[in-house]
Design a protein around this motif. Structure first.
Motif, PDB file in Angstrom:
ATOM      1  N   TYR A   1     -23.519  28.859 -50.950  1.00  0.00           N
ATOM      2  CA  TYR A   1     -23.174  28.399 -49.490  1.00  0.00           C
ATOM      3  C   TYR A   1     -23.835  27.040 -49.139  1.00  0.00           C
ATOM      4  CZ  TYR A   1     -21.540  33.485 -49.635  1.00  0.00           C
ATOM      5  OH  TYR A   1     -21.154  34.534 -49.855  1.00  0.00           O
ATOM      6  N   GLY A   2     -25.073  26.777 -49.492  1.00  0.00           N
ATOM      7  CA  GLY A   2     -25.452  25.625 -48.790  1.00  0.00           C
ATOM      8  C   GLY A   2     -24.785  24.381 -48.905  1.00  0.00           C
ATOM      9  N   GLY A   3     -23.973  24.213 -49.738  1.00  0.00           N
ATOM     10  CA  GLY A   3     -23.182  23.056 -49.841  1.00  0.00           C
ATOM     11  C   GLY A   3     -21.797  22.738 -48.922  1.00  0.00           C
ATOM     12  N   TYR A   4     -21.565  24.036 -48.273  1.00  0.00           N
ATOM     13  CA  TYR A   4     -20.383  23.971 -47.288  1.00  0.00           C
ATOM     14  C   TYR A   4     -21.145  24.348 -45.738  1.00  0.00           C
ATOM     15  CZ  TYR A   4     -15.438  25.167 -46.725  1.00  0.00           C
ATOM     16  OH  TYR A   4     -14.086  25.084 -46.548  1.00  0.00           O
ATOM     17  N   PRO A   5     -21.192  22.945 -45.031  1.00  0.00           N
ATOM     18  CA  PRO A   5     -21.809  22.905 -43.781  1.00  0.00           C
ATOM     19  C   PRO A   5     -20.774  23.643 -42.879  1.00  0.00           C
ATOM     20  CG  PRO A   5     -20.949  20.891 -44.265  1.00  0.00           C
ATOM     21  CD  PRO A   5     -20.716  21.880 -45.573  1.00  0.00           C
ATOM     22  N   ALA A   6     -21.348  23.671 -41.634  1.00  0.00           N
ATOM     23  CA  ALA A   6     -20.365  24.046 -40.532  1.00  0.00           C
ATOM     24  C   ALA A   6     -19.478  23.388 -40.028  1.00  0.00           C
ATOM     25  CB  ALA A   6     -21.428  24.311 -38.979  1.00  0.00           C
ATOM     26  N   ASP A   7     -19.361  22.193 -39.956  1.00  0.00           N
ATOM     27  CA  ASP A   7     -18.100  21.060 -39.886  1.00  0.00           C
ATOM     28  C   ASP A   7     -17.027  21.365 -40.722  1.00  0.00           C
ATOM     29  OD1 ASP A   7     -19.672  19.937 -42.016  1.00  0.00           O
ATOM     30  OD2 ASP A   7     -18.859  17.798 -41.196  1.00  0.00           O
ATOM     31  N   ARG A   8     -17.471  21.863 -41.931  1.00  0.00           N
ATOM     32  CA  ARG A   8     -16.020  21.965 -43.160  1.00  0.00           C
ATOM     33  C   ARG A   8     -15.833  23.480 -42.855  1.00  0.00           C
ATOM     34  NH1 ARG A   8     -17.183  20.926 -49.699  1.00  0.00           N
ATOM     35  NH2 ARG A   8     -15.082  21.225 -50.283  1.00  0.00           N
ATOM     36  N   VAL A   9     -16.426  24.456 -42.464  1.00  0.00           N
ATOM     37  CA  VAL A   9     -16.106  25.539 -42.005  1.00  0.00           C
ATOM     38  C   VAL A   9     -14.829  25.513 -40.936  1.00  0.00           C
ATOM     39  CG1 VAL A   9     -16.488  27.939 -40.967  1.00  0.00           C
ATOM     40  CG2 VAL A   9     -17.874  26.980 -42.714  1.00  0.00           C
ATOM     41  N   VAL A  10     -15.232  24.704 -39.885  1.00  0.00           N
ATOM     42  CA  VAL A  10     -14.345  24.504 -38.703  1.00  0.00           C
ATOM     43  C   VAL A  10     -13.207  23.828 -39.289  1.00  0.00           C
ATOM     44  CG1 VAL A  10     -13.802  23.311 -36.541  1.00  0.00           C
ATOM     45  CG2 VAL A  10     -16.003  24.527 -37.091  1.00  0.00           C
TER      46      VAL A  10
ATOM     47  N   PHE B   1     -15.331  34.324 -43.616  1.00  0.00           N
ATOM     48  CA  PHE B   1     -14.727  33.166 -43.082  1.00  0.00           C
ATOM     49  C   PHE B   1     -14.521  33.410 -41.696  1.00  0.00           C
ATOM     50  CE2 PHE B   1     -10.630  30.172 -43.411  1.00  0.00           C
ATOM     51  CZ  PHE B   1     -11.443  29.191 -42.867  1.00  0.00           C
ATOM     52  N   ALA B   2     -13.934  34.371 -41.229  1.00  0.00           N
ATOM     53  CA  ALA B   2     -13.466  34.515 -39.857  1.00  0.00           C
ATOM     54  C   ALA B   2     -14.737  34.808 -38.860  1.00  0.00           C
ATOM     55  CB  ALA B   2     -12.514  35.870 -39.704  1.00  0.00           C
ATOM     56  N   VAL B   3     -15.695  35.563 -39.431  1.00  0.00           N
ATOM     57  CA  VAL B   3     -16.935  35.833 -38.568  1.00  0.00           C
ATOM     58  C   VAL B   3     -17.567  34.545 -38.503  1.00  0.00           C
ATOM     59  CG1 VAL B   3     -18.948  37.170 -38.176  1.00  0.00           C
ATOM     60  CG2 VAL B   3     -16.723  38.395 -39.252  1.00  0.00           C
ATOM     61  N   SER B   4     -17.641  33.774 -39.343  1.00  0.00           N
ATOM     62  CA  SER B   4     -18.307  32.474 -39.358  1.00  0.00           C
ATOM     63  C   SER B   4     -17.621  31.619 -38.070  1.00  0.00           C
ATOM     64  CB  SER B   4     -18.464  31.720 -40.783  1.00  0.00           C
ATOM     65  OG  SER B   4     -18.973  32.527 -41.728  1.00  0.00           O
ATOM     66  N   VAL B   5     -16.411  31.817 -38.450  1.00  0.00           N
ATOM     67  CA  VAL B   5     -15.622  30.686 -37.267  1.00  0.00           C
ATOM     68  C   VAL B   5     -15.823  31.356 -35.889  1.00  0.00           C
ATOM     69  CG1 VAL B   5     -13.070  30.280 -36.452  1.00  0.00           C
ATOM     70  CG2 VAL B   5     -13.846  30.023 -38.902  1.00  0.00           C
ATOM     71  N   LEU B   6     -16.113  32.563 -35.773  1.00  0.00           N
ATOM     72  CA  LEU B   6     -16.495  32.960 -34.471  1.00  0.00           C
ATOM     73  C   LEU B   6     -17.605  32.522 -34.041  1.00  0.00           C
ATOM     74  CD1 LEU B   6     -16.158  35.189 -32.358  1.00  0.00           C
ATOM     75  CD2 LEU B   6     -17.359  36.964 -33.698  1.00  0.00           C
ATOM     76  N   GLY B   7     -18.701  32.495 -34.798  1.00  0.00           N
ATOM     77  CA  GLY B   7     -20.125  31.941 -34.581  1.00  0.00           C
ATOM     78  C   GLY B   7     -19.790  30.560 -33.887  1.00  0.00           C
TER      79      GLY B   7
ATOM     80  N   LEU C   1     -31.932  32.637 -49.505  1.00  0.00           N
ATOM     81  CA  LEU C   1     -30.684  32.161 -49.006  1.00  0.00           C
ATOM     82  C   LEU C   1     -30.312  31.073 -47.991  1.00  0.00           C
ATOM     83  CD1 LEU C   1     -27.478  33.300 -49.126  1.00  0.00           C
ATOM     84  CD2 LEU C   1     -28.098  34.643 -47.047  1.00  0.00           C
ATOM     85  N   ASP C   2     -29.322  30.148 -48.470  1.00  0.00           N
ATOM     86  CA  ASP C   2     -29.002  29.337 -47.324  1.00  0.00           C
ATOM     87  C   ASP C   2     -27.601  29.408 -47.146  1.00  0.00           C
ATOM     88  OD1 ASP C   2     -28.219  27.078 -45.924  1.00  0.00           O
ATOM     89  OD2 ASP C   2     -29.030  25.372 -47.483  1.00  0.00           O
ATOM     90  N   THR C   3     -27.231  30.173 -45.767  1.00  0.00           N
ATOM     91  CA  THR C   3     -25.754  30.255 -45.782  1.00  0.00           C
ATOM     92  C   THR C   3     -24.908  29.224 -45.289  1.00  0.00           C
ATOM     93  OG1 THR C   3     -26.504  30.758 -43.493  1.00  0.00           O
ATOM     94  CG2 THR C   3     -26.409  32.457 -45.073  1.00  0.00           C
ATOM     95  N   GLY C   4     -25.190  27.736 -45.411  1.00  0.00           N
ATOM     96  CA  GLY C   4     -24.747  26.573 -44.994  1.00  0.00           C
ATOM     97  C   GLY C   4     -23.893  26.992 -43.500  1.00  0.00           C
ATOM     98  N   GLY C   5     -22.451  26.723 -43.549  1.00  0.00           N
ATOM     99  CA  GLY C   5     -21.744  26.917 -42.323  1.00  0.00           C
ATOM    100  C   GLY C   5     -21.378  28.331 -42.019  1.00  0.00           C
ATOM    101  N   PHE C   6     -21.980  29.521 -42.852  1.00  0.00           N
ATOM    102  CA  PHE C   6     -21.425  30.781 -42.792  1.00  0.00           C
ATOM    103  C   PHE C   6     -22.505  31.717 -42.016  1.00  0.00           C
ATOM    104  CE2 PHE C   6     -19.358  29.064 -46.236  1.00  0.00           C
ATOM    105  CZ  PHE C   6     -18.043  29.119 -45.918  1.00  0.00           C
ATOM    106  N   THR C   7     -23.489  30.907 -40.927  1.00  0.00           N
ATOM    107  CA  THR C   7     -24.552  31.527 -40.511  1.00  0.00           C
ATOM    108  C   THR C   7     -24.290  32.824 -39.681  1.00  0.00           C
ATOM    109  OG1 THR C   7     -25.404  29.320 -39.991  1.00  0.00           O
ATOM    110  CG2 THR C   7     -26.400  30.948 -38.930  1.00  0.00           C
ATOM    111  N   ALA C   8     -23.275  33.013 -39.033  1.00  0.00           N
ATOM    112  CA  ALA C   8     -22.996  34.119 -38.167  1.00  0.00           C
ATOM    113  C   ALA C   8     -22.660  35.329 -39.092  1.00  0.00           C
ATOM    114  CB  ALA C   8     -21.774  33.744 -36.972  1.00  0.00           C
ATOM    115  N   ALA C   9     -22.060  34.957 -40.040  1.00  0.00           N
ATOM    116  CA  ALA C   9     -21.323  36.088 -41.183  1.00  0.00           C
ATOM    117  C   ALA C   9     -22.619  36.666 -42.110  1.00  0.00           C
ATOM    118  CB  ALA C   9     -20.497  35.569 -41.897  1.00  0.00           C
ATOM    119  N   GLY C  10     -23.831  36.116 -41.986  1.00  0.00           N
ATOM    120  CA  GLY C  10     -24.681  36.569 -42.976  1.00  0.00           C
ATOM    121  C   GLY C  10     -25.967  35.842 -43.210  1.00  0.00           C
ATOM    122  N   ALA C  11     -26.558  35.388 -42.110  1.00  0.00           N
ATOM    123  CA  ALA C  11     -27.820  34.688 -42.202  1.00  0.00           C
ATOM    124  C   ALA C  11     -29.126  35.263 -41.426  1.00  0.00           C
ATOM    125  CB  ALA C  11     -27.777  33.176 -41.254  1.00  0.00           C
TER     126      ALA C  11
END
Length: 369
Positions: free
Chosen positions: A141-150, A171-177, A229-239
């Protein structure tokens, strides 16, 4: 290598609970294992595992929750809605990128859709896998940052109309965050701390490793340690990571709304049990909201969900729960609102075929009198 601590051991039932946890622990193979139960605020904690205990007690280590982080995201959303800062029916794209051209289905995705896994989005973005597969066992996950999720969200082409099908989606819950951060002008980590962690007194819960706590070390099935764990841009889903005692405090706040006790009355009891009680009455409404069933799915609509919890029947009333796993750790959170029972379990071994961790923790929740 094992031990059981019953807080307020003079309370009826604590020795019996200690024996129950010790028996359950024998079914789980992990270097470190914690099974923790709260019954009306009386806590019983069993620690064990195949590894030698370290200098820090297992119940004081911070464990990675993985997908068991999602109930924290759900409670945060419910509180922001209660404050009038957002609405469940707000469209995520409008909050994230007003005026940006998106697919019509993406335009219809609401905050409720994102949290309840009914957005039509896949589990992870399609372009996530090429960068993740080469490092799947170390840092996917670490190589997929927040701006890429958006960006992936704004470019998405959902297969199903929002609100028509349930499909579990990190993916969806990360977008929610990211959407809540944009709507409030506050970073997700700060928002979660201000609105949920601090009001509930969760001092040993955080999104990133911190100097105040010692992190549990995850292991692969063969016993090899794995990186943090580094959740990258998926923080809200699992960090989220937390100690088992903080997990009980979080669950006790939900149980406190049951018919047997009230939120304010239980705050002192929680403190006597070894942790702070839920001290902010403003959370009472959001805590009740996240317990309310909102959808059914599956064959004959047999599976019930709240905004953020799986919701099953049991001989002792409904149980609400969520499990999670990271590269080398597992967590289980659950509670029975009608009887005042809460179960938190953590282990430092990644789930594998034949693994008994979730089944054991679920059994404690559904079968304990």
């Amino acid at each position: 290598m094992t031990g059981t601590t019953a807080v307020r051991v003079d309370a009826p039932g604590s020795p019996a609970t200690a024996r129950l946890l010790a028996e359950a622990a024998r079914a789980v193979d992990a270097p470190d294992l914690v099974l923790a139960v709260s019954r009306d605020g009386v806590r019983t904690v069993h620690t064990g595992g195949s590894a030698e205990p370290g200098p820090v007690a297992r119940e004081q280590l911070a464990y990675e929750l993985g997908s068991a982080s999602k109930p924290y995201a759900g409670l945060l959303l419910a509180r922001l809605v209660a404050q009038g800062r957002v609405r469940y029916e707000d469209r995520a794209a409008d909050l994230l990128a007003p005026g940006f051209p998106v697919h019509p289905a993406v335009r219809r995705i609401t905050l409720r859709h994102l949290l309840t896994h009914t957005s039509g989005l896949p589990g992870l973005p399609a372009d996530f896998y090429p960068q993740a597969v080469p490092r799947w066992s170390t840092d996917p996950y670490g190589g997929y940052p927040a701006d890429r999720v958006v960006r992936a969200f704004l470019r998405a082409r959902p297969r199903h109309r929002p609100g028509t099908r349930w499909h579990y989606s990190n993916f969806a819950v990360s977008v929610l965050g990211h959407t809540l951060a944009a709507a409030t002008g506050t970073p997700w980590e700060v928002l979660l701390h201000q609105q949920v962690l601090a009001p509930l007194g969760l001092e040993a819960t955080r999104v990133r490793p911190g100097p105040e706590t010692t992190e549990a070390v995850g292991h692969r099935r063969d016993g090899t340690p794995v990186p943090t764990l580094d959740t990258g841009g998926f923080t809200a889903a699992g960090a989220v990571r937390a100690t088992p005692l903080d997990l009980l405090t979080f669950l006790e706040a939900h149980v406190d709304l049951g018919t047997h006790a009230g939120l304010g009355a239980r705050a002192g009891l929680g403190a006597r049990a070894g942790g702070p009680g839920p001290g902010d009455p403003a959370l009472a409404g959001p805590l009740a909201e996240v317990r309310r069933p909102v959808l059914r799915r599956g064959w004959r609509h047999a599976h019930t969900h709240t905004l953020t919890w799986f919701h099953h029947p049991s001989p002792y009333g409904p149980v609400l729960f969520h499990a999670g796993a990271t590269l080398g750790q597992q967590a289980f959170l659950g509670f029975r609102p009608d009887t005042g029972l809460a179960v938190a379990a953590t282990a430092t071994r990644r789930v594998h075929r034949g693994d008994t961790f979730v089944a054991t923790a679920y059994g404690l929740l559904t079968e304990t009198p």
